[in-house]
Scaffold this motif. Structure first.
Motif, short mmCIF file in Angstrom:
data_model
loop_
_atom_site.label_atom_id
_atom_site.label_comp_id
_atom_site.label_asym_id
_atom_site.label_seq_id
_atom_site.Cartn_x
_atom_site.Cartn_y
_atom_site.Cartn_z
N ILE A 16 1.76 -7.82 -12.09
CA ILE A 16 2.57 -8.53 -11.10
C ILE A 16 2.70 -7.75 -9.79
N CYS A 17 2.80 -6.41 -9.91
CA CYS A 17 3.19 -5.66 -8.73
C CYS A 17 2.06 -5.48 -7.72
N CYS A 18 0.83 -5.86 -8.06
CA CYS A 18 -0.27 -5.74 -7.10
C CYS A 18 -0.74 -7.11 -6.65
N GLU A 19 0.00 -8.15 -7.04
CA GLU A 19 -0.31 -9.52 -6.65
C GLU A 19 0.96 -10.14 -6.06
N TYR A 20 0.78 -10.98 -5.08
CA TYR A 20 1.94 -11.50 -4.34
C TYR A 20 1.79 -12.99 -4.13
N ASP A 21 2.93 -13.67 -3.92
CA ASP A 21 2.87 -15.06 -3.47
C ASP A 21 3.55 -15.14 -2.11
N ALA A 28 4.15 -6.36 0.21
CA ALA A 28 2.90 -5.63 -0.03
C ALA A 28 2.98 -4.29 0.70
N PRO A 29 2.45 -3.25 0.09
CA PRO A 29 2.69 -1.91 0.65
C PRO A 29 1.99 -1.66 1.97
N GLY A 30 2.73 -1.03 2.88
CA GLY A 30 2.13 -0.52 4.10
C GLY A 30 1.85 0.96 3.88
N HIS A 67 -4.05 -10.94 -3.67
CA HIS A 67 -4.33 -9.79 -4.53
C HIS A 67 -4.62 -8.57 -3.66
N CYS A 68 -3.98 -7.47 -3.96
CA CYS A 68 -4.32 -6.25 -3.24
C CYS A 68 -5.78 -5.91 -3.54
N PRO A 69 -6.60 -5.65 -2.53
CA PRO A 69 -8.01 -5.37 -2.78
C PRO A 69 -8.26 -4.06 -3.52
N CYS A 70 -7.24 -3.22 -3.63
CA CYS A 70 -7.41 -1.97 -4.38
C CYS A 70 -7.24 -2.16 -5.88
N LEU A 71 -6.86 -3.37 -6.29
CA LEU A 71 -6.66 -3.61 -7.71
C LEU A 71 -7.99 -3.95 -8.38
N SER A 72 -8.39 -3.12 -9.36
CA SER A 72 -9.63 -3.38 -10.10
C SER A 72 -9.26 -3.76 -11.53
N GLY A 75 -7.18 -1.13 -13.05
CA GLY A 75 -5.99 -0.68 -12.33
C GLY A 75 -6.28 -0.35 -10.88
N CYS A 76 -5.37 0.40 -10.27
CA CYS A 76 -5.51 0.72 -8.83
C CYS A 76 -6.61 1.75 -8.63
N ILE A 77 -7.54 1.45 -7.73
CA ILE A 77 -8.65 2.37 -7.49
C ILE A 77 -8.19 3.65 -6.78
N LEU A 78 -6.97 3.63 -6.25
CA LEU A 78 -6.52 4.79 -5.47
C LEU A 78 -5.97 5.91 -6.34
N GLY A 79 -5.68 5.62 -7.60
CA GLY A 79 -5.17 6.68 -8.48
C GLY A 79 -3.98 7.38 -7.86
N LYS A 81 -3.76 8.71 -5.11
CA LYS A 81 -3.75 8.59 -3.64
C LYS A 81 -3.14 7.26 -3.18
N LYS A 82 -2.48 6.57 -4.12
CA LYS A 82 -1.84 5.32 -3.73
C LYS A 82 -0.63 5.62 -2.84
N PRO A 83 -0.22 4.66 -2.01
CA PRO A 83 0.92 4.94 -1.13
C PRO A 83 2.22 5.15 -1.90
N PHE A 84 3.14 5.84 -1.25
CA PHE A 84 4.43 6.18 -1.86
C PHE A 84 5.12 4.96 -2.45
N ARG A 85 5.12 3.84 -1.71
CA ARG A 85 5.82 2.65 -2.20
C ARG A 85 5.24 2.18 -3.53
N CYS A 86 3.92 2.29 -3.68
CA CYS A 86 3.29 1.90 -4.95
C CYS A 86 3.58 2.94 -6.03
N ALA A 87 3.54 4.21 -5.66
CA ALA A 87 3.77 5.26 -6.64
C ALA A 87 5.20 5.18 -7.19
S1 SF4 Z 1 -2.55 0.06 -3.48
FE1 SF4 Z 1 -2.89 0.07 -5.70
S2 SF4 Z 1 -0.84 0.15 -6.63
FE2 SF4 Z 1 -0.61 -0.49 -4.48
S3 SF4 Z 1 -0.58 -2.74 -4.51
FE3 SF4 Z 1 -2.70 -2.08 -4.16
S4 SF4 Z 1 -3.62 -1.98 -6.20
FE4 SF4 Z 1 -1.40 -2.03 -6.46
#
Ligand code: SF4
Ligand code: SF4
Length: 158
Positions: A16-21, A28-30, A67-72, A75-79, A81-87
């Motif tokens: 849910i947290c990487c997909e939005y309506d 969505a994280p900046g 869908h956040c494009p970093c979502l594979s 999971g998140c491709i950023l590991g 290195k994801k932004p603070f709001r996501c972490a």
């Molecule tokens: S950056 Fe990663 S954790 Fe953050 S919304 Fe996108 S996929 Fe999800």
């Protein structure tokens, strides 16, 4: 950052947290400048800058979801290195009156269902890092929203 609280297997069937309506795409994280430089994704995706933050472009799909494009698939491709709001998700540091508080969003079924004590014990070891991060960059502090539950003053944890 919240590995003690979040079970990856539960997340794999949720996402849910990487997909939005339309109602929550604003959340969505900046990426701050430091986060953007660290992520090294400027050549990989289309993006825009609003104020001081970088945002990835997201197309609405046929189901009305962004869908956040970093979502594979894994999971998140950023590991890490994801932004603070996501972490920090599903927690936030919010202003409430004069103080700063940890709050949890009701959007996350996994963590919101835990009692406050359990959530706070799960972030004790990283509370200082979180405090230092928002002190260095106060733009990471959010406004309180009606669907958040306040947990504790950030100075009383850890
Ligand atoms: S950056 Fe990663 S954790 Fe953050 S919304 Fe996108 S996929 Fe999800
Ligand atoms: S909303 Fe919560 S349970 Fe769902 S994927 Fe995100 S962290 Fe995991």
């Amino acid at each position: 950052m919240l590995k003690k609280l979040i079970d990856g297997q539960t997340c794999a069937s949720c996402r849910i947290c990487c997909e939005y309506d339309d109602s929550d795409v604003w959340d969505a994280p900046g990426f701050t400048q430091d986060e953007w430089d660290r992520a090294k994704i400027a050549d990989r995706f289309t993006w825009c800058k609003k104020g001081d933050l970088y945002y990835l472009d997201m197309e609405k799909d046929r189901d009305g979801l962004y869908h956040c494009p970093c979502l594979s698939e894994s999971g998140c491709i950023l590991g890490d290195k994801k932004p603070f709001r996501c972490a920090l998700w599903p927690l936030y540091v919010v202003r409430n009156g004069e103080g700063l508080y940890f709050a949890v969003s009701d959007v996350c079924p996994q963590v919101f269902s835990m009692d406050d004590e359990k959530i706070l014990s799960g972030i004790e070891s990283v509370a200082n890092i979180i405090r230092e991060t928002v002190k260095k960059d106060p733009s990471l502090i959010e406004d309180f929203q009606a669907n958040y539950r306040i947990l504790a003053n950030i100075n009383e944890v850890g």
